[in-house]
Design an enzyme around this catalytic site. Structure first.
Site, PDB file in Angstrom:
ATOM      1  CE  LYS A   9       4.619  -0.039   7.921  1.00  0.00           C
ATOM      2  NZ  LYS A   9       5.784  -0.582   7.208  1.00  0.00           N
ATOM      3  CE1 TYR A  49       9.753   2.581   8.821  1.00  0.00           C
ATOM      4  CE2 TYR A  49       8.593   4.031   7.301  1.00  0.00           C
ATOM      5  CZ  TYR A  49       8.597   2.945   8.168  1.00  0.00           C
ATOM      6  OH  TYR A  49       7.443   2.239   8.391  1.00  0.00           O
ATOM      7  CG  PHE A  57      14.169  -1.351   1.511  1.00  0.00           C
ATOM      8  CD1 PHE A  57      13.632  -0.573   2.532  1.00  0.00           C
ATOM      9  CD2 PHE A  57      14.991  -2.414   1.844  1.00  0.00           C
ATOM     10  CE1 PHE A  57      13.910  -0.845   3.865  1.00  0.00           C
ATOM     11  CE2 PHE A  57      15.282  -2.689   3.192  1.00  0.00           C
ATOM     12  CZ  PHE A  57      14.730  -1.907   4.192  1.00  0.00           C
ATOM     13  CB  THR A  91       9.697  -7.172   7.990  1.00  0.00           C
ATOM     14  OG1 THR A  91      10.247  -6.745   9.233  1.00  0.00           O
ATOM     15  CG2 THR A  91       9.637  -6.009   7.026  1.00  0.00           C
ATOM     16  NE  ARG A 102       4.534  -5.922   9.513  1.00  0.00           N
ATOM     17  CZ  ARG A 102       5.584  -5.570  10.227  1.00  0.00           C
ATOM     18  NH1 ARG A 102       6.290  -6.495  10.853  1.00  0.00           N
ATOM     19  NH2 ARG A 102       5.932  -4.303  10.333  1.00  0.00           N
ATOM     20  CG  ASN A 112       5.213  -4.096   6.313  1.00  0.00           C
ATOM     21  OD1 ASN A 112       4.869  -2.923   6.342  1.00  0.00           O
ATOM     22  ND2 ASN A 112       6.316  -4.519   6.899  1.00  0.00           N
ATOM     23  CG  HIS A 115       6.285   0.910  12.136  1.00  0.00           C
ATOM     24  ND1 HIS A 115       7.545   0.503  11.762  1.00  0.00           N
ATOM     25  CD2 HIS A 115       6.449   1.706  13.223  1.00  0.00           C
ATOM     26  CE1 HIS A 115       8.434   1.052  12.595  1.00  0.00           C
ATOM     27  NE2 HIS A 115       7.785   1.783  13.483  1.00  0.00           N
ATOM     28  CD  GLU A 126       9.248   4.101  15.597  1.00  0.00           C
ATOM     29  OE1 GLU A 126      10.106   3.683  14.814  1.00  0.00           O
ATOM     30  OE2 GLU A 126       8.233   3.427  15.921  1.00  0.00           O
TER      31      GLU A 126
HETATM   32  P1  CMP Z   1       8.598  -1.497   9.114  1.00  0.00           P
HETATM   33  O1  CMP Z   1       8.490  -2.533  10.150  1.00  0.00           O
HETATM   34  O2  CMP Z   1       7.702  -0.292   9.185  1.00  0.00           O
HETATM   35  O3  CMP Z   1      10.110  -0.984   9.098  1.00  0.00           O
HETATM   36  C1  CMP Z   1      10.846  -0.703   7.946  1.00  0.00           C
HETATM   37  C2  CMP Z   1      10.042  -0.886   6.702  1.00  0.00           C
HETATM   38  O4  CMP Z   1      10.795  -0.980   5.534  1.00  0.00           O
HETATM   39  C3  CMP Z   1       9.300  -2.214   6.757  1.00  0.00           C
HETATM   40  O5  CMP Z   1       8.299  -2.193   7.719  1.00  0.00           O
HETATM   41  C4  CMP Z   1       8.838  -2.325   5.324  1.00  0.00           C
HETATM   42  O6  CMP Z   1       7.729  -1.487   5.036  1.00  0.00           O
HETATM   43  C5  CMP Z   1      10.068  -1.796   4.612  1.00  0.00           C
HETATM   44  N1  CMP Z   1      10.968  -2.880   4.182  1.00  0.00           N
HETATM   45  C6  CMP Z   1      11.712  -3.692   4.946  1.00  0.00           C
HETATM   46  N2  CMP Z   1      12.429  -4.556   4.205  1.00  0.00           N
HETATM   47  C7  CMP Z   1      12.119  -4.282   2.921  1.00  0.00           C
HETATM   48  C8  CMP Z   1      12.534  -4.826   1.677  1.00  0.00           C
HETATM   49  N3  CMP Z   1      13.423  -5.830   1.605  1.00  0.00           N
HETATM   50  N4  CMP Z   1      12.011  -4.293   0.560  1.00  0.00           N
HETATM   51  C9  CMP Z   1      11.129  -3.271   0.639  1.00  0.00           C
HETATM   52  N5  CMP Z   1      10.699  -2.716   1.792  1.00  0.00           N
HETATM   53  C10 CMP Z   1      11.187  -3.218   2.920  1.00  0.00           C
END
Ligand code: CMP
Length: 135
Positions: A9, A49, A57, A91, A102, A112, A115, A126
């Site tokens: 990312k 997404y 978020f 996550t 992570r 994070n 993905h 995807e």
């Molecule tokens: P990812 O695994 O790419 O899938 C969804 C993404 O949303 C996740 O990683 C984070 O980047 C983001 N995400 C998930 N939960 C939260 C949260 N509580 N606050 C902000 N971002 C989030």
């Protein structure tokens, strides 16, 4: 052999962690069968997404995802989906094990660093998003 879709990312690309993360991928015996780098538009990030559209978020996630260059990769290995999820960790980096990507590299729950697809159906969707005709 199973395949999954991984993303390095924008927060990781910006901090020049791409080489380190790809080293981890190779050390864990994934084959990288496709790779591309690109910057998504906000519309493309929202599509990627879309399952999170109702989450509080979502707007912030879209802005972050479109904020810079990312790398999309197709990874192949036995049980690749679960193996890549294990290597990433959960996550929220605060809840991730010490050796997970992570825990080592993420800034916070949004930024994070990596993905991964969460199911066979999502992986194919995807992979098509990044390597099909669309983008
Ligand atoms: P990812 O695994 O790419 O899938 C969804 C993404 O949303 C996740 O990683 C984070 O980047 C983001 N995400 C998930 N939960 C939260 C949260 N509580 N606050 C902000 N971002 C989030």
């Amino acid at each position: 052999m199973e395949r999954t879709l991984a993303i390095i990312k924008p927060d990781a690309v910006q901090r020049q962690l791409v080489g380190l993360i790809i080293s981890e991928i190779e050390m864990n015996k994934f084959a990288i069968t496709a790779i591309r780098t690109m910057r998504l538009t906000a519309d493309q990030a929202a599509l990627l997404y879309e399952e999170h559209r109702a989450k509080p978020f979502f707007d912030s996630l879209v802005a972050y995802t479109a904020s810079g260059q990312l790398f999309a990769l197709v990874l192949e290995k036995e049980d690749a989906i679960e193996a890549w999820r294990q290597l990433m960790g959960p996550t929220d980096p605060a809840k991730a094990g010490p050796l997970s990507l992570r825990r080592r590299f993420a800034i916070d729950i949004q930024r994070n660093s990596v993905h991964g697809a969460d199911s066979l159906a999502t992986a194919e969707k995807e992979i098509d998003f990044f390597f099909g005709e669309g983008v």
